[in-house]
Design a protein around this motif. Structure first.
Motif, PDB file in Angstrom:
ATOM      1  N   ILE A 137      40.259 -24.949 -34.061  1.00 25.10           N
ATOM      2  CA  ILE A 137      41.113 -23.774 -33.424  1.00 25.10           C
ATOM      3  C   ILE A 137      40.055 -22.372 -33.440  1.00 25.10           C
ATOM      4  N   ILE A 138      39.761 -21.692 -34.710  1.00 22.79           N
ATOM      5  CA  ILE A 138      39.431 -20.480 -34.530  1.00 22.79           C
ATOM      6  C   ILE A 138      38.101 -20.624 -33.816  1.00 22.79           C
ATOM      7  N   ASN A 139      36.935 -21.830 -33.957  1.00 31.08           N
ATOM      8  CA  ASN A 139      35.796 -21.880 -33.322  1.00 31.08           C
ATOM      9  C   ASN A 139      35.685 -21.354 -31.938  1.00 31.08           C
ATOM     10  N   GLY A 140      37.097 -22.393 -31.537  1.00 33.21           N
ATOM     11  CA  GLY A 140      37.055 -22.877 -30.007  1.00 33.21           C
ATOM     12  C   GLY A 140      37.764 -21.548 -29.262  1.00 33.21           C
ATOM     13  N   ALA A 141      38.940 -21.229 -29.699  1.00 28.89           N
ATOM     14  CA  ALA A 141      39.517 -19.732 -29.130  1.00 28.89           C
ATOM     15  C   ALA A 141      38.721 -18.356 -29.689  1.00 28.89           C
ATOM     16  N   LYS A 142      37.453 -18.290 -30.691  1.00 31.36           N
ATOM     17  CA  LYS A 142      36.394 -17.497 -30.789  1.00 31.36           C
ATOM     18  C   LYS A 142      35.941 -17.345 -29.987  1.00 31.36           C
ATOM     19  N   LYS A 143      34.989 -18.776 -29.552  1.00 32.12           N
ATOM     20  CA  LYS A 143      33.761 -18.910 -28.239  1.00 32.12           C
ATOM     21  C   LYS A 143      34.456 -18.282 -26.448  1.00 32.12           C
ATOM     22  N   ILE A 144      36.007 -18.683 -26.725  1.00 35.68           N
ATOM     23  CA  ILE A 144      36.980 -18.470 -25.127  1.00 35.68           C
ATOM     24  C   ILE A 144      36.707 -16.526 -25.394  1.00 35.68           C
ATOM     25  N   GLY A 145      37.104 -16.169 -26.648  1.00 35.32           N
ATOM     26  CA  GLY A 145      37.576 -14.160 -26.563  1.00 35.32           C
ATOM     27  C   GLY A 145      35.770 -13.610 -26.681  1.00 35.32           C
ATOM     28  N   GLU A 146      35.144 -14.326 -26.152  1.00 38.52           N
ATOM     29  CA  GLU A 146      33.621 -13.638 -25.919  1.00 38.52           C
ATOM     30  C   GLU A 146      33.570 -13.192 -24.602  1.00 38.52           C
TER      31      GLU A 146
END
Length: 208
Positions: free
Chosen positions: A103-112
């Protein structure tokens, strides 16, 4: 900015807030003010869904895969500013840790990119929602709209809705803020208006 991202792990609702926390940090880093209040100018809503992938051939590790989907809206108008969806995996020694990582990996990518996308939209689309009550009739509304359109800060203005004496107008600003517009409205001699509330992207007023 307020965030509300519901999370699911193995098809069951989870009380975790991994995606929300990650995106909250990204928006703060970009200069946004983030609030836990239900009252905000912008809301980020979405779903983070993480499910078991495999534990085969990983040397005792466990793999989860998460899809994080979010949309950003202006609360004054519910206009959608941006949407994004990312699917990422996460590997760890326990199911809960692997689900969290995915989940964190997906959110981190969106947050870029998402905070910058929102900033660009707000710069390019400086639209303020003006809600005016006590409007007698359509003729009064037309006169009021013309006066608003004549303000030097306003590029254009149009009526979104008019019902039961309440009109909603969208103001496309070429400069200034909602606060500036509110002050100009109160100073305008063509009509007598009372400003009830002013937000970052919305104004509530009443014709006297």
């Amino acid at each position: 900015v307020a965030l509300k991202i519901d999370e699911f792990i193995d098809c069951k609702p989870s009380l975790t807030k991994y995606a929300e926390s990650e995106l909250k940090n990204k928006f703060i880093e970009a200069g946004f003010t983030v609030t836990d209040s239900v009252i905000s100018d912008i809301i980020v809503e979405g779903i983070a869904d993480s499910n078991f992938n495999t534990d085969t051939g990983l040397g005792g590790m466990i793999s989860y895969r998460a899809t994080v989907s979010v949309k950003v809206m202006k609360t004054g108008s519910s206009d959608v500013i941006a949407t994004d969806e990312k699917t990422f995996g996460g590997v760890d020694v326990t199911k809960s840790a692997a689900a969290k990582a995915s989940i964190i990996n997906g959110a981190k990518k969106i947050g870029e990119q998402m905070p910058q996308t929102v900033l660009k939209f707000l710069r390019d689309h400086s639209v303020v929602r003006l809600t005016v009550s006590n409007v007698e009739n359509i003729n009064k509304l037309n006169d009021f709209t013309k006066s608003v359109r004549a303000l030097i800060e306003v590029r254009d203005c149009w009526v979104r809705n008019f019902s039961d004496g309440v009109a909603s107008l969208d103001l496309d600003l070429k400069k200034g803020t909602a606060t500036d517009i509110a002050k100009r409205l109160e100073q305008n001699t063509n009509f007598n208006i009372k400003i009830i509330k002013t937000g970052a992207y919305d104004i509530e007023a009443e014709l006297k």
